[in-house]
Design a protein around this motif. Structure first.
Motif, PDB file in Angstrom:
ATOM      1  N   LYS A 211       0.813  -1.195   0.317  1.00 27.28           N
ATOM      2  CA  LYS A 211      -0.384   0.259  -0.173  1.00 27.28           C
ATOM      3  C   LYS A 211       0.907   0.666   0.092  1.00 27.28           C
ATOM      4  N   VAL A 212       0.963   2.372  -0.225  1.00 30.41           N
ATOM      5  CA  VAL A 212       1.433   3.356  -0.949  1.00 30.41           C
ATOM      6  C   VAL A 212       0.044   4.505  -0.627  1.00 30.41           C
ATOM      7  N   GLU A 213       0.810   5.598  -0.043  1.00 33.18           N
ATOM      8  CA  GLU A 213      -0.249   6.911   0.561  1.00 33.18           C
ATOM      9  C   GLU A 213       0.737   7.997   0.473  1.00 33.18           C
ATOM     10  N   ARG A 214       0.818   9.332   0.236  1.00 30.42           N
ATOM     11  CA  ARG A 214       0.777  10.753   1.012  1.00 30.42           C
ATOM     12  C   ARG A 214       1.100  10.817   2.171  1.00 30.42           C
ATOM     13  N   VAL A 215       2.704  11.021   2.493  1.00 31.92           N
ATOM     14  CA  VAL A 215       1.939  11.494   4.022  1.00 31.92           C
ATOM     15  C   VAL A 215       1.063  13.369   3.528  1.00 31.92           C
ATOM     16  N   PRO A 216       0.576  13.359   4.087  1.00 30.63           N
ATOM     17  CA  PRO A 216      -0.258  15.014   4.262  1.00 30.63           C
ATOM     18  C   PRO A 216       0.887  15.400   4.608  1.00 30.63           C
ATOM     19  N   ASP A 217       0.825  17.221   3.708  1.00 30.52           N
ATOM     20  CA  ASP A 217       1.461  18.163   4.213  1.00 30.52           C
ATOM     21  C   ASP A 217       2.952  18.346   4.087  1.00 30.52           C
ATOM     22  N   THR A 218       3.843  17.524   3.215  1.00 29.95           N
ATOM     23  CA  THR A 218       4.802  17.208   3.036  1.00 29.95           C
ATOM     24  C   THR A 218       4.816  16.871   1.821  1.00 29.95           C
ATOM     25  N   ASP A 219       6.607  17.551   1.515  1.00 30.37           N
ATOM     26  CA  ASP A 219       6.263  17.279   0.282  1.00 30.37           C
ATOM     27  C   ASP A 219       7.106  16.117  -0.389  1.00 30.37           C
ATOM     28  N   LYS A 220       7.786  15.502   0.133  1.00 28.53           N
ATOM     29  CA  LYS A 220       8.429  13.951  -0.170  1.00 28.53           C
ATOM     30  C   LYS A 220       8.466  13.128  -0.169  1.00 28.53           C
ATOM     31  N   LEU A 221       7.241  12.873   1.053  1.00 31.00           N
ATOM     32  CA  LEU A 221       6.714  11.614   1.929  1.00 31.00           C
ATOM     33  C   LEU A 221       5.604  10.459   1.623  1.00 31.00           C
ATOM     34  N   TYR A 222       5.976   9.457   1.103  1.00 30.57           N
ATOM     35  CA  TYR A 222       5.532   8.188   0.936  1.00 30.57           C
ATOM     36  C   TYR A 222       5.551   7.478   2.429  1.00 30.57           C
ATOM     37  N   LYS A 223       4.571   6.762   2.916  1.00 27.37           N
ATOM     38  CA  LYS A 223       4.176   6.182   3.818  1.00 27.37           C
ATOM     39  C   LYS A 223       3.917   4.818   3.083  1.00 27.37           C
ATOM     40  N   LEU A 224       4.430   3.940   3.412  1.00 23.76           N
ATOM     41  CA  LEU A 224       4.127   2.544   3.225  1.00 23.76           C
ATOM     42  C   LEU A 224       3.678   1.105   3.680  1.00 23.76           C
ATOM     43  N   GLN A 225       3.040   0.616   3.257  1.00 24.52           N
ATOM     44  CA  GLN A 225       3.130  -0.564   3.760  1.00 24.52           C
ATOM     45  C   GLN A 225       3.779  -2.268   3.173  1.00 24.52           C
ATOM     46  N   VAL A 226       5.073  -2.132   4.251  1.00 26.63           N
ATOM     47  CA  VAL A 226       5.302  -3.750   3.285  1.00 26.63           C
ATOM     48  C   VAL A 226       5.206  -4.905   3.939  1.00 26.63           C
ATOM     49  N   ASP A 227       5.392  -5.703   3.292  1.00 30.91           N
ATOM     50  CA  ASP A 227       5.188  -7.059   3.992  1.00 30.91           C
ATOM     51  C   ASP A 227       6.589  -7.890   3.531  1.00 30.91           C
ATOM     52  N   ILE A 228       6.732  -7.842   5.416  1.00 32.56           N
ATOM     53  CA  ILE A 228       7.944  -8.669   5.049  1.00 32.56           C
ATOM     54  C   ILE A 228       8.040 -10.089   5.164  1.00 32.56           C
ATOM     55  N   GLY A 229       6.994 -10.804   5.691  1.00 36.10           N
ATOM     56  CA  GLY A 229       7.075 -11.962   5.483  1.00 36.10           C
ATOM     57  C   GLY A 229       6.790 -12.474   6.913  1.00 36.10           C
ATOM     58  N   VAL A 230       5.642 -11.744   7.481  1.00 35.78           N
ATOM     59  CA  VAL A 230       5.267 -11.875   8.982  1.00 35.78           C
ATOM     60  C   VAL A 230       4.249 -11.525   9.214  1.00 35.78           C
ATOM     61  N   ALA A 231       3.271 -11.981   9.747  1.00 36.56           N
ATOM     62  CA  ALA A 231       1.966 -11.498  10.053  1.00 36.56           C
ATOM     63  C   ALA A 231       1.530 -10.158   9.767  1.00 36.56           C
ATOM     64  N   GLU A 232       1.852  -9.410   9.838  1.00 36.78           N
ATOM     65  CA  GLU A 232       1.454  -7.815   9.379  1.00 36.78           C
ATOM     66  C   GLU A 232       2.396  -7.534   9.174  1.00 36.78           C
ATOM     67  N   PRO A 233       2.024  -6.456   7.611  1.00 39.75           N
ATOM     68  CA  PRO A 233       3.392  -5.205   7.461  1.00 39.75           C
ATOM     69  C   PRO A 233       3.593  -4.660   8.154  1.00 39.75           C
ATOM     70  N   ILE A 234       4.842  -3.672   7.788  1.00 42.94           N
ATOM     71  CA  ILE A 234       5.388  -2.750   8.605  1.00 42.94           C
ATOM     72  C   ILE A 234       4.939  -1.520   8.048  1.00 42.94           C
ATOM     73  N   GLN A 235       5.224  -0.387   8.882  1.00 41.97           N
ATOM     74  CA  GLN A 235       5.502   0.363   8.147  1.00 41.97           C
ATOM     75  C   GLN A 235       6.023   1.511   7.646  1.00 41.97           C
ATOM     76  N   ILE A 236       6.972   1.918   6.536  1.00 38.93           N
ATOM     77  CA  ILE A 236       7.534   2.416   5.707  1.00 38.93           C
ATOM     78  C   ILE A 236       7.457   4.097   5.819  1.00 38.93           C
ATOM     79  N   VAL A 237       8.349   5.281   6.277  1.00 39.87           N
ATOM     80  CA  VAL A 237       8.264   6.351   5.736  1.00 39.87           C
ATOM     81  C   VAL A 237       9.158   6.839   4.928  1.00 39.87           C
ATOM     82  N   THR A 238       9.325   7.229   3.943  1.00 39.12           N
ATOM     83  CA  THR A 238      10.207   7.344   2.466  1.00 39.12           C
ATOM     84  C   THR A 238      10.117   8.792   1.798  1.00 39.12           C
ATOM     85  N   SER A 239      11.163   9.558   1.833  1.00 40.51           N
ATOM     86  CA  SER A 239      11.082  10.612   0.548  1.00 40.51           C
ATOM     87  C   SER A 239      11.550  10.056  -0.540  1.00 40.51           C
TER      88      SER A 239
END
Lengths: 111, 111
Positions: free
Chosen positions: B21-49
């Motif tokens: 899943k990919v979303e923009r972080v509101p009120d920022t120019d460069k940031l996405y908030k990602l939900q990333v499957d790393i092979g465990v039960a729940e995806p982890i959240q990664i914020v990246t520019s």
């Protein structure tokens, strides 16, 4: 799983490399000796056990990801000045090289 | 360049991830908030520019390489539970995601 700090992470130096030359290490089953361009004057030598997974012609000229500041080690009498990175599933005996999803120059740092 | 020991290297945990899943972080120019499957039960959240370099649809379902045991950090109020890895040339303002050269399951460790 133990957490690491950002300072511990920053000690790790990884770069894009390009495999310039591939040779088997004599009298070994699994070892290649690679000359890898990491964007400096001379290629570095990397010894790696990829023979079961990749043919020589599949490695030649390939862009890879290299850990460049690991202390040098010797394998079968050959010095390895770095380590190339793979995704490795030991249960299924699979080993897949990391790469870059678009082309970029050897020596580009991984951040 | 300071050399690291094999023990220091082994503290670093990296895995293949898949962006669910990919979303923009509101009120920022460069940031996405990602939900990333790393092979465990729940995806982890990664914020990246990555907004200047990748469109949302280029990230969706992409296989990436994730540092999974970095201490969590907050960016623009959002928690990031890992870091995705890029080859980054700051002089040319280029940023290219690391990937795997053949398909392999999320959660596969990088070695």
């Amino acid at each position: 799983m133990d957490t690491i700090s950002f300072d511990e992470w920053k000690k790790i130096e990884m770069k894009v490399g390009k495999i310039m030359k591939v040779e088997r290490v004599p009298d070994t089953d699994k070892l290649y000796k690679l000359q890898v361009d990491i964007g400096v004057a001379e290629p570095i030598q990397i010894v790696t056990s990829l023979v079961p997974y990749y043919k020589e012609e599949e490695l030649q000229d390939r862009k890879i990801v290299v850990l460049v500041n690991l202390e040098p080690a010797k394998f079968a009498g050959e010095t390895s000045e770095g380590m190339l990175l793979c995704a490795e599933n030991e249960d299924e005996d699979k080993c897949v090289l990391l790469s870059v999803e678009k082309d970029i120059e050897p020596g580009t740092p991984i951040t």
